[in-house]
Design a protein around this motif. Structure first.
Motif, PDB file in Angstrom:
ATOM      1  N   GLU A   1       1.140  -1.270   0.554  1.00  0.00           N
ATOM      2  CA  GLU A   1       0.150  -0.040  -0.130  1.00  0.00           C
ATOM      3  C   GLU A   1       1.099   1.843  -0.031  1.00  0.00           C
ATOM      4  N   ALA A   2       2.352   1.124   0.615  1.00  0.00           N
ATOM      5  CA  ALA A   2       2.488   2.455   0.633  1.00  0.00           C
ATOM      6  C   ALA A   2       3.314   2.746  -0.552  1.00  0.00           C
ATOM      7  N   ALA A   3       3.784   1.698  -1.197  1.00  0.00           N
ATOM      8  CA  ALA A   3       4.481   2.023  -2.682  1.00  0.00           C
ATOM      9  C   ALA A   3       3.670   1.503  -3.579  1.00  0.00           C
ATOM     10  N   LYS A   4       2.533   1.312  -4.058  1.00  0.00           N
ATOM     11  CA  LYS A   4       1.792   1.663  -4.481  1.00  0.00           C
ATOM     12  C   LYS A   4       0.851   2.830  -5.548  1.00  0.00           C
ATOM     13  N   ILE A   5       1.232   2.111  -7.275  1.00  0.00           N
ATOM     14  CA  ILE A   5       0.378   3.211  -7.899  1.00  0.00           C
ATOM     15  C   ILE A   5      -0.188   2.861  -8.459  1.00  0.00           C
ATOM     16  N   ASP A   6      -1.331   3.346  -9.501  1.00  0.00           N
ATOM     17  CA  ASP A   6      -2.087   2.765 -10.212  1.00  0.00           C
ATOM     18  C   ASP A   6      -1.779   3.071 -11.774  1.00  0.00           C
ATOM     19  N   LEU A   7      -1.621   2.330 -12.370  1.00  0.00           N
ATOM     20  CA  LEU A   7      -2.022   2.554 -13.778  1.00  0.00           C
ATOM     21  C   LEU A   7      -3.009   2.907 -14.471  1.00  0.00           C
ATOM     22  N   LYS A   8      -3.546   3.348 -15.086  1.00  0.00           N
ATOM     23  CA  LYS A   8      -4.317   4.165 -16.587  1.00  0.00           C
ATOM     24  C   LYS A   8      -3.436   3.292 -17.968  1.00  0.00           C
ATOM     25  N   PRO A   9      -4.340   3.055 -18.967  1.00  0.00           N
ATOM     26  CA  PRO A   9      -4.131   2.508 -20.003  1.00  0.00           C
ATOM     27  C   PRO A   9      -3.537   4.146 -20.402  1.00  0.00           C
ATOM     28  N   GLY A  10      -2.445   3.738 -20.952  1.00  0.00           N
ATOM     29  CA  GLY A  10      -1.812   4.729 -22.083  1.00  0.00           C
ATOM     30  C   GLY A  10      -0.439   5.284 -20.733  1.00  0.00           C
ATOM     31  N   ALA A  11       0.020   6.101 -21.092  1.00  0.00           N
ATOM     32  CA  ALA A  11       1.564   7.240 -20.766  1.00  0.00           C
ATOM     33  C   ALA A  11       1.482   7.092 -18.937  1.00  0.00           C
ATOM     34  N   ASN A  12       1.958   6.631 -18.134  1.00  0.00           N
ATOM     35  CA  ASN A  12       2.080   6.881 -17.084  1.00  0.00           C
ATOM     36  C   ASN A  12       3.244   7.278 -16.239  1.00  0.00           C
ATOM     37  N   TRP A  13       3.207   7.768 -15.363  1.00  0.00           N
ATOM     38  CA  TRP A  13       5.045   8.208 -14.931  1.00  0.00           C
ATOM     39  C   TRP A  13       5.043   8.874 -13.309  1.00  0.00           C
TER      40      TRP A  13
END
Length: 136
Positions: A118-130
């Motif tokens: 949970e502390a390191a979580k990132i949510d990726l959506k379709p397309g570009a993410n950074w």
């Protein structure tokens, strides 16, 4: 002449994640990044969903993961300065190579373990993410 609309490809539904890695040591070596899901993040023996190994270029470098299914992930990474493909520690078990986690999550020093998902979580959506990771 009529142009038919282009069909959407399967990759249109995928995510591209660019990771900006900062504070890379001049010692060189490789940057080793691994992308994990919730169930595998805390398992040191789990295979990552995706991984990248690239030559380290100090002090800042971008690394890209392509074709990742959208969702929630976390990154573990380190600078493998001696290119031995292992995260080296000293005789006390403390890191001797620079390391980092997505969201710049901090390790649990009380238990000498990585941060929780949970502390390191990132949510990726379709397309570009950074995201950015500062190496310690």
């Amino acid at each position: 002449m009529l142009l038919a609309p282009m069909a959407a490809s399967a990759d249109d539904d995928k995510a591209v994640l660019t990771v900006k890695v900062e504070h890379i040591a001049r010692r060189g070596g490789n940057l080793r990044l691994a992308l994990y899901g919730d169930k595998s993040f805390s398992d040191d023996d789990a295979q990552p969903i995706a991984d990248r190994v690239v030559p380290a270029t100090p002090p800042v470098q971008s690394v890209t993961f392509e074709g990742v299914p959208p969702g929630s992930y976390a990154i573990k990474m380190f600078q493998d300065a001696n290119r031995n493909e292992k995260f080296d520690t000293n005789w006390l078990g403390l890191p001797s190579e620079r390391y980092g986690f997505s969201n710049n999550a901090k390790p649990d020093w009380m238990h000498l373990s990585p941060p929780g998902f949970e502390a390191a979580k990132i949510d990726l959506k379709p397309g570009a993410n950074w995201t950015e990771i500062w190496l310690h």
